[in-house]
Design a protein around this motif. Structure first.
Motif, PDB file in Angstrom:
ATOM      1  N   ASN A  47       0.815  -1.215   0.000  1.00 32.94           N
ATOM      2  CA  ASN A  47       0.000   0.000   0.000  1.00 32.94           C
ATOM      3  C   ASN A  47       0.850   1.267   0.000  1.00 32.94           C
ATOM      4  N   ASP A  48       2.066   1.191   0.534  1.00 32.36           N
ATOM      5  CA  ASP A  48       2.945   2.356   0.600  1.00 32.36           C
ATOM      6  C   ASP A  48       3.759   2.559  -0.676  1.00 32.36           C
ATOM      7  N   LEU A  49       3.709   1.614  -1.600  1.00 32.56           N
ATOM      8  CA  LEU A  49       4.527   1.686  -2.805  1.00 32.56           C
ATOM      9  C   LEU A  49       3.808   2.399  -3.941  1.00 32.56           C
ATOM     10  N   PRO A  50       4.584   3.061  -4.822  1.00 34.59           N
ATOM     11  CA  PRO A  50       3.973   3.569  -6.057  1.00 34.59           C
ATOM     12  C   PRO A  50       3.472   2.379  -6.879  1.00 34.59           C
ATOM     13  N   ILE A  51       2.592   2.625  -7.826  1.00 32.69           N
ATOM     14  CA  ILE A  51       1.966   1.555  -8.616  1.00 32.69           C
ATOM     15  C   ILE A  51       3.002   0.634  -9.262  1.00 32.69           C
ATOM     16  N   LYS A  52       4.020   1.182  -9.941  1.00 33.22           N
ATOM     17  CA  LYS A  52       5.017   0.345 -10.620  1.00 33.22           C
ATOM     18  C   LYS A  52       5.723  -0.567  -9.627  1.00 33.22           C
ATOM     19  N   SER A  53       6.110  -0.029  -8.480  1.00 33.73           N
ATOM     20  CA  SER A  53       6.791  -0.828  -7.472  1.00 33.73           C
ATOM     21  C   SER A  53       5.869  -1.888  -6.898  1.00 33.73           C
ATOM     22  N   ALA A  54       4.596  -1.563  -6.721  1.00 35.43           N
ATOM     23  CA  ALA A  54       3.638  -2.537  -6.193  1.00 35.43           C
ATOM     24  C   ALA A  54       3.503  -3.710  -7.155  1.00 35.43           C
ATOM     25  N   ILE A  55       3.478  -3.431  -8.460  1.00 37.85           N
ATOM     26  CA  ILE A  55       3.387  -4.502  -9.455  1.00 37.85           C
ATOM     27  C   ILE A  55       4.644  -5.363  -9.396  1.00 37.85           C
ATOM     28  N   GLU A  56       5.825  -4.736  -9.301  1.00 37.33           N
ATOM     29  CA  GLU A  56       7.072  -5.490  -9.187  1.00 37.33           C
ATOM     30  C   GLU A  56       7.058  -6.340  -7.915  1.00 37.33           C
ATOM     31  N   PHE A  57       6.517  -5.788  -6.827  1.00 45.86           N
ATOM     32  CA  PHE A  57       6.451  -6.494  -5.549  1.00 45.86           C
ATOM     33  C   PHE A  57       5.621  -7.767  -5.701  1.00 45.86           C
ATOM     34  N   VAL A  58       4.474  -7.648  -6.349  1.00 46.44           N
ATOM     35  CA  VAL A  58       3.578  -8.786  -6.529  1.00 46.44           C
ATOM     36  C   VAL A  58       4.187  -9.814  -7.471  1.00 46.44           C
ATOM     37  N   GLU A  59       4.944  -9.361  -8.480  1.00 47.11           N
ATOM     38  CA  GLU A  59       5.523 -10.260  -9.470  1.00 47.11           C
ATOM     39  C   GLU A  59       6.930 -10.722  -9.099  1.00 47.11           C
ATOM     40  N   ALA A  60       7.337 -10.507  -7.872  1.00 46.19           N
ATOM     41  CA  ALA A  60       8.682 -10.883  -7.450  1.00 46.19           C
ATOM     42  C   ALA A  60       8.900 -12.388  -7.611  1.00 46.19           C
ATOM     43  N   PRO A  61      10.145 -12.793  -7.915  1.00 42.19           N
ATOM     44  CA  PRO A  61      10.429 -14.217  -8.066  1.00 42.19           C
ATOM     45  C   PRO A  61      10.140 -14.978  -6.773  1.00 42.19           C
ATOM     46  N   PRO A  62       9.805 -16.267  -6.860  1.00 41.12           N
ATOM     47  CA  PRO A  62       9.535 -17.058  -5.660  1.00 41.12           C
ATOM     48  C   PRO A  62      10.713 -17.026  -4.707  1.00 41.12           C
ATOM     49  N   GLY A  63      10.447 -16.954  -3.443  1.00 44.47           N
ATOM     50  CA  GLY A  63      11.490 -16.989  -2.432  1.00 44.47           C
ATOM     51  C   GLY A  63      12.068 -15.638  -2.070  1.00 44.47           C
ATOM     52  N   VAL A  64      11.867 -14.633  -2.896  1.00 44.29           N
ATOM     53  CA  VAL A  64      12.474 -13.331  -2.638  1.00 44.29           C
ATOM     54  C   VAL A  64      11.829 -12.660  -1.429  1.00 44.29           C
ATOM     55  N   LEU A  65      10.515 -12.580  -1.422  1.00 47.80           N
ATOM     56  CA  LEU A  65       9.839 -11.875  -0.340  1.00 47.80           C
ATOM     57  C   LEU A  65      10.012 -12.579   0.990  1.00 47.80           C
ATOM     58  N   GLU A  66      10.091 -13.910   0.963  1.00 48.41           N
ATOM     59  CA  GLU A  66      10.261 -14.644   2.201  1.00 48.41           C
ATOM     60  C   GLU A  66      11.590 -14.307   2.873  1.00 48.41           C
ATOM     61  N   ARG A  67      12.557 -13.934   2.094  1.00 44.87           N
ATOM     62  CA  ARG A  67      13.862 -13.604   2.649  1.00 44.87           C
ATOM     63  C   ARG A  67      14.005 -12.114   2.940  1.00 44.87           C
ATOM     64  N   GLY A  68      12.932 -11.372   2.739  1.00 47.49           N
ATOM     65  CA  GLY A  68      12.963  -9.952   3.048  1.00 47.49           C
ATOM     66  C   GLY A  68      13.608  -9.086   1.991  1.00 47.49           C
ATOM     67  N   LEU A  69      13.811  -9.609   0.791  1.00 48.36           N
ATOM     68  CA  LEU A  69      14.397  -8.811  -0.284  1.00 48.36           C
ATOM     69  C   LEU A  69      13.288  -8.121  -1.055  1.00 48.36           C
ATOM     70  N   THR A  70      13.532  -6.874  -1.404  1.00 46.47           N
ATOM     71  CA  THR A  70      12.586  -6.169  -2.263  1.00 46.47           C
ATOM     72  C   THR A  70      12.804  -6.629  -3.699  1.00 46.47           C
ATOM     73  N   PRO A  71      11.842  -6.393  -4.579  1.00 48.82           N
ATOM     74  CA  PRO A  71      12.048  -6.769  -5.982  1.00 48.82           C
ATOM     75  C   PRO A  71      13.277  -6.094  -6.597  1.00 48.82           C
ATOM     76  N   ARG A  72      13.532  -4.836  -6.250  1.00 47.41           N
ATOM     77  CA  ARG A  72      14.712  -4.151  -6.801  1.00 47.41           C
ATOM     78  C   ARG A  72      15.994  -4.762  -6.250  1.00 47.41           C
ATOM     79  N   GLU A  73      16.000  -5.130  -4.970  1.00 47.84           N
ATOM     80  CA  GLU A  73      17.177  -5.803  -4.413  1.00 47.84           C
ATOM     81  C   GLU A  73      17.400  -7.129  -5.127  1.00 47.84           C
ATOM     82  N   ALA A  74      16.327  -7.826  -5.454  1.00 48.61           N
ATOM     83  CA  ALA A  74      16.450  -9.094  -6.190  1.00 48.61           C
ATOM     84  C   ALA A  74      17.054  -8.861  -7.566  1.00 48.61           C
TER      85      ALA A  74
END
Length: 122
Positions: A32-59
């Motif tokens: 909710n705090d992300l701009p639209i483009k970042s929110a889409i990247e967040f949702v489309e992040a590769p498997p395992g990335v979010l579980e480890r606390g990495l943002t899509p850009r960090e990935a």
């Protein structure tokens, strides 16, 4: 899908369920705090990335590290400044306990799911 979720929830202890719900609330808050483009990247992040606390850009930066790109090449490929690349690298060092890019690349090969070659060049 709903059946799988139901079975997973039933197998959780009360404490684990509370922790999982807290993490889900935090993830939703971050989206909710992300701009639209970042929110889409967040949702489309590769498997395992979010579980480890990495943002899509960090990935994405981590993918570039694994490829052996320089900071300047990473910045060009990802459309960001070299300073932003350094910021993401510092976050990755902290999150993974790595001291340099070599250790970071080693961490990625050990801890991230196997990536398809086309996913790395996208």
């Amino acid at each position: 899908m709903e059946r799988i979720i139901t079975l997973a929830v039933r197998s959780l202890t009360e404490d684990a369920l509370g922790t999982a719900l807290g993490e889900l609330r935090a993830a939703v808050g971050r989206i909710n705090d992300l701009p639209i483009k970042s929110a889409i990247e967040f949702v489309e992040a590769p498997p395992g990335v979010l579980e480890r606390g990495l943002t899509p850009r960090e990935a994405q930066v981590l993918d570039c590290v694994v490829e052996g790109l320089s900071g300047k090449a990473m910045a060009r490929r990802l459309g960001m400044s070299e300073g932003t690349v350094k910021c993401h690298l510092n976050n990755l060092y902290r999150k993974t306990g790595s001291a340099n890019r070599t250790q970071l690349a080693m961490w990625a090969t050990r801890n991230r799911p196997a990536r398809q070659p086309e996913a790395l060049s996208a």
